[in-house]
Write an enzyme that holds these catalytic residues in place. Structure first.
Site, PDB file in Angstrom:
ATOM      1  N   ALA A 178       0.848  -1.190   0.000  1.00 51.93           N
ATOM      2  CA  ALA A 178       0.000   0.000   0.000  1.00 51.93           C
ATOM      3  C   ALA A 178       0.885   1.242   0.000  1.00 51.93           C
ATOM      4  CB  ALA A 178      -0.900  -0.011   1.230  1.00 51.93           C
ATOM      5  N   GLY A 196       0.113  -5.053   1.096  1.00 57.09           N
ATOM      6  CA  GLY A 196      -1.204  -5.030   0.449  1.00 57.09           C
ATOM      7  C   GLY A 196      -1.174  -5.664  -0.936  1.00 57.09           C
ATOM      8  N   GLU A 249      -1.482  -9.236  -0.403  1.00 57.43           N
ATOM      9  CA  GLU A 249      -2.896  -9.507  -0.092  1.00 57.43           C
ATOM     10  C   GLU A 249      -3.748  -9.505  -1.366  1.00 57.43           C
ATOM     11  OE1 GLU A 249      -3.050  -6.427   2.972  1.00 57.43           O
ATOM     12  OE2 GLU A 249      -3.573  -7.986   4.424  1.00 57.43           O
ATOM     13  N   GLU A 298       4.630  -5.114   6.935  1.00 58.95           N
ATOM     14  CA  GLU A 298       3.826  -4.208   7.775  1.00 58.95           C
ATOM     15  C   GLU A 298       4.426  -4.049   9.161  1.00 58.95           C
ATOM     16  OE1 GLU A 298       2.597  -6.291   5.620  1.00 58.95           O
ATOM     17  OE2 GLU A 298       0.701  -5.590   4.778  1.00 58.95           O
TER      18      GLU A 298
HETATM   19  N1  DAK Z   1       4.557   3.387  -0.692  1.00 56.16           N
HETATM   20  C1  DAK Z   1       4.996   4.551  -1.217  1.00 56.16           C
HETATM   21  N2  DAK Z   1       6.144   4.669  -1.914  1.00 56.16           N
HETATM   22  C2  DAK Z   1       6.912   3.575  -2.081  1.00 56.16           C
HETATM   23  C3  DAK Z   1       6.528   2.315  -1.550  1.00 56.16           C
HETATM   24  C4  DAK Z   1       5.294   2.237  -0.828  1.00 56.16           C
HETATM   25  N3  DAK Z   1       4.791   1.069  -0.329  1.00 56.16           N
HETATM   26  N4  DAK Z   1       7.471   1.402  -1.869  1.00 56.16           N
HETATM   27  C5  DAK Z   1       8.401   2.064  -2.577  1.00 56.16           C
HETATM   28  N5  DAK Z   1       8.074   3.370  -2.704  1.00 56.16           N
HETATM   29  C6  DAK Z   1       8.818   4.420  -3.411  1.00 56.16           C
HETATM   30  C7  DAK Z   1      10.096   4.807  -2.654  1.00 56.16           C
HETATM   31  O1  DAK Z   1       9.803   5.752  -1.665  1.00 56.16           O
HETATM   32  C8  DAK Z   1      10.940   5.377  -3.786  1.00 56.16           C
HETATM   33  O2  DAK Z   1      10.479   6.678  -4.070  1.00 56.16           O
HETATM   34  P1  DAK Z   1      11.562   7.860  -4.379  1.00 56.16           P
HETATM   35  O3  DAK Z   1      12.471   7.870  -3.211  1.00 56.16           O
HETATM   36  O4  DAK Z   1      12.247   7.426  -5.651  1.00 56.16           O
HETATM   37  O5  DAK Z   1      10.724   9.098  -4.532  1.00 56.16           O
HETATM   38  C9  DAK Z   1      10.558   4.500  -4.962  1.00 56.16           C
HETATM   39  O6  DAK Z   1       9.306   3.915  -4.644  1.00 56.16           O
HETATM   40  C10 DAK Z   1      11.582   3.395  -5.203  1.00 56.16           C
HETATM   41  O7  DAK Z   1      11.725   2.682  -3.984  1.00 56.16           O
HETATM   42  P2  DAK Z   1      13.151   2.359  -3.328  1.00 56.16           P
HETATM   43  O8  DAK Z   1      14.165   3.411  -3.710  1.00 56.16           O
HETATM   44  O9  DAK Z   1      12.931   2.106  -1.906  1.00 56.16           O
HETATM   45  O10 DAK Z   1      13.517   1.021  -4.122  1.00 56.16           O
HETATM   46  P3  DAK Z   1      14.488  -0.149  -3.629  1.00 56.16           P
HETATM   47  O11 DAK Z   1      14.658  -1.035  -4.804  1.00 56.16           O
HETATM   48  O12 DAK Z   1      15.712   0.397  -2.965  1.00 56.16           O
HETATM   49  O13 DAK Z   1      13.684  -0.929  -2.479  1.00 56.16           O
HETATM   50  C11 DAK Z   1      11.701  -1.995  -1.550  1.00 56.16           C
HETATM   51  C12 DAK Z   1      12.535  -1.680  -2.819  1.00 56.16           C
HETATM   52  C13 DAK Z   1      10.410  -2.674  -2.004  1.00 56.16           C
HETATM   53  C14 DAK Z   1      12.509  -3.000  -0.674  1.00 56.16           C
HETATM   54  C15 DAK Z   1      11.434  -0.723  -0.747  1.00 56.16           C
HETATM   55  O14 DAK Z   1      10.905   0.255  -1.651  1.00 56.16           O
HETATM   56  C16 DAK Z   1      10.447  -0.892   0.351  1.00 56.16           C
HETATM   57  O15 DAK Z   1      10.763  -1.432   1.417  1.00 56.16           O
HETATM   58  N6  DAK Z   1       9.204  -0.405   0.139  1.00 56.16           N
HETATM   59  C17 DAK Z   1       8.161  -0.417   1.166  1.00 56.16           C
HETATM   60  C18 DAK Z   1       7.589  -1.809   1.407  1.00 56.16           C
HETATM   61  C19 DAK Z   1       6.466  -1.711   2.386  1.00 56.16           C
HETATM   62  O16 DAK Z   1       6.669  -1.507   3.600  1.00 56.16           O
HETATM   63  N7  DAK Z   1       5.233  -1.723   1.876  1.00 56.16           N
HETATM   64  C20 DAK Z   1       4.039  -1.344   2.585  1.00 56.16           C
HETATM   65  C21 DAK Z   1       3.553  -2.432   3.561  1.00 56.16           C
HETATM   66  S1  DAK Z   1       2.081  -1.869   4.433  1.00 56.16           S
HETATM   67  C22 DAK Z   1      -5.599  -1.402   3.732  1.00 56.16           C
HETATM   68  C23 DAK Z   1      -5.279  -2.528   2.991  1.00 56.16           C
HETATM   69  C24 DAK Z   1      -3.963  -2.927   2.883  1.00 56.16           C
HETATM   70  C25 DAK Z   1      -2.963  -2.201   3.490  1.00 56.16           C
HETATM   71  C26 DAK Z   1      -3.285  -1.073   4.210  1.00 56.16           C
HETATM   72  C27 DAK Z   1      -4.606  -0.675   4.341  1.00 56.16           C
HETATM   73  N8  DAK Z   1      -6.956  -0.998   3.839  1.00 56.16           N
HETATM   74  C28 DAK Z   1      -8.018  -1.742   3.208  1.00 56.16           C
HETATM   75  C29 DAK Z   1      -7.339   0.215   4.520  1.00 56.16           C
HETATM   76  C30 DAK Z   1      -1.581  -2.635   3.304  1.00 56.16           C
HETATM   77  C31 DAK Z   1      -0.529  -2.098   3.927  1.00 56.16           C
HETATM   78  C32 DAK Z   1       0.825  -2.329   3.431  1.00 56.16           C
HETATM   79  O17 DAK Z   1       1.049  -2.808   2.347  1.00 56.16           O
END
Ligand code: DAK
Length: 258
Positions: free
Chosen positions: A66, A109, A112, A132
């Site tokens: 997400a 997400g 999911e 998460e």
């Molecule tokens: N959200 C926003 N931006 C993101 C992102 C994310 N989830 N993942 C990556 N980006 C952005 C980075 O900020 C970066 O932007 P800039 O710095 O270039 O502006 C760009 O994408 C490239 O990312 P990285 O530079 O970090 O790329 P790397 O290859 O170095 O790393 C990575 C890849 C996937 C390991 C890393 O980007 C990362 O850890 N990303 C976050 C993973 C994460 O924590 N995902 C979110 C989990 S929480 C709901 C339903 C579902 C959910 C919530 C609510 N409802 C029904 C209400 C779900 C929640 C989640 O998914």
């Protein structure tokens, strides 16, 4: 091809394809994207020209979860009022088969979303996980439930607590992923599978999905009653007559979905 704000969509040979399209943020799922995915799937569910759907992120990344920027300032009440989970729940009501074609990261997400699809075709180097916990939250769109049903309690807890990423091979060995192929072949493989299913009798495909989903949430007895009703129901279809007559007449059946 239709380009929407967050996704691209097209149809080919009975298959509707949704490609997540926010490459600058690794296809992070914002609210607009969830809405566009759902609206497209629900429209295709009613469209006779689409038999099967594919969701893909393209050749590099499925999606990194997400959109954290969008979520960062949410609070419990704003989430409750947005009622966004209700939108995710609608995914479970889509009647036609949905295949996730996964390259690269499939996290949070996005995992999911893939688990809510019916089948997953993944690149050998795809990575699945629930990060998460690293953000001080937990999965909220079925992650703890679906992963546990697929791989069992202890294994699911380990992945959910560590936030580590599992390989496609591990995911396949644990019933999460159907097929793994070389990264450049993922979409092609998903399309082959989709077209094979698209050629089957549409009502049978639909009734089988309903019956299998019932078996996940109900007792064996209840699910078998449901299976039997769907079995009887198919004998009310023209396709059952056509399928069985074609066998007797030693020819290929022409199914109409009626
Ligand atoms: N959200 C926003 N931006 C993101 C992102 C994310 N989830 N993942 C990556 N980006 C952005 C980075 O900020 C970066 O932007 P800039 O710095 O270039 O502006 C760009 O994408 C490239 O990312 P990285 O530079 O970090 O790329 P790397 O290859 O170095 O790393 C990575 C890849 C996937 C390991 C890393 O980007 C990362 O850890 N990303 C976050 C993973 C994460 O924590 N995902 C979110 C989990 S929480 C709901 C339903 C579902 C959910 C919530 C609510 N409802 C029904 C209400 C779900 C929640 C989640 O998914």
């Amino acid at each position: 091809m239709v380009s929407k704000e967050t996704i691209k969509t097209w149809t080919e040979a009975g298959v509707g394809v949704i490609q997540l399209d926010r490459p600058k943020v690794l296809n992070a799922l914002n609210r607009k994207m969830v809405t566009e995915i759902l609206e497209t799937m629900e429209a295709w569910d009613r469209d006779d020209d689409v038999a099967v759907m594919i969701v893909t992120g393209g050749p590099r990344v499925f999606a990194a979860g997400a959109d954290i920027d969008e979520m960062a300032e949410d609070d419990a009440i704003s989430l409750e009022l947005l009622n966004q989970f209700a939108e995710w729940d609608r995914l479970a009501w889509v009647k036609k088969p949905i295949i996730a074609a996964v390259n690269g990261y499939c996290l949070g997400g996005a995992f999911e979303l893939a688990l809510s699809c019916d089948l997953i075709v993944a690149a050998e180097n795809a990575q699945f996980g629930f990060p998460e916990i690293n953000l001080g939250v937990m999965p909220g769109a079925g992650g703890t439930v679906r992963l546990t049903k697929l791989m069992g309690r202890a294994k699911a807890l380990e992945w959910l607590w560590t936030g580590d990423y599992m390989t496609a091979e591990f995911a396949k060995a644990n019933g999460v992923v159907n097929r793994t192929v070389a990264p450049e072949l993922v979409f092609e493989e998903a399309m082959k599978l989709a077209q094979k299913i698209a050629k089957q009798a549409p009502l049978s495909v639909r009734m089988i999905k309903e019956a299998v989903n019932k078996s996940v949430d109900h007792s064996v007895y209840e699910a078998m009653q449901f299976e039997r009703k769907n079995f009887y129901m198919l004998f009310a279809s023209e396709d059952q007559k056509e399928g069985m007559r074609a066998f007797v007449e030693k020819r290929k059946p022409q199914f109409k979905g009626k």
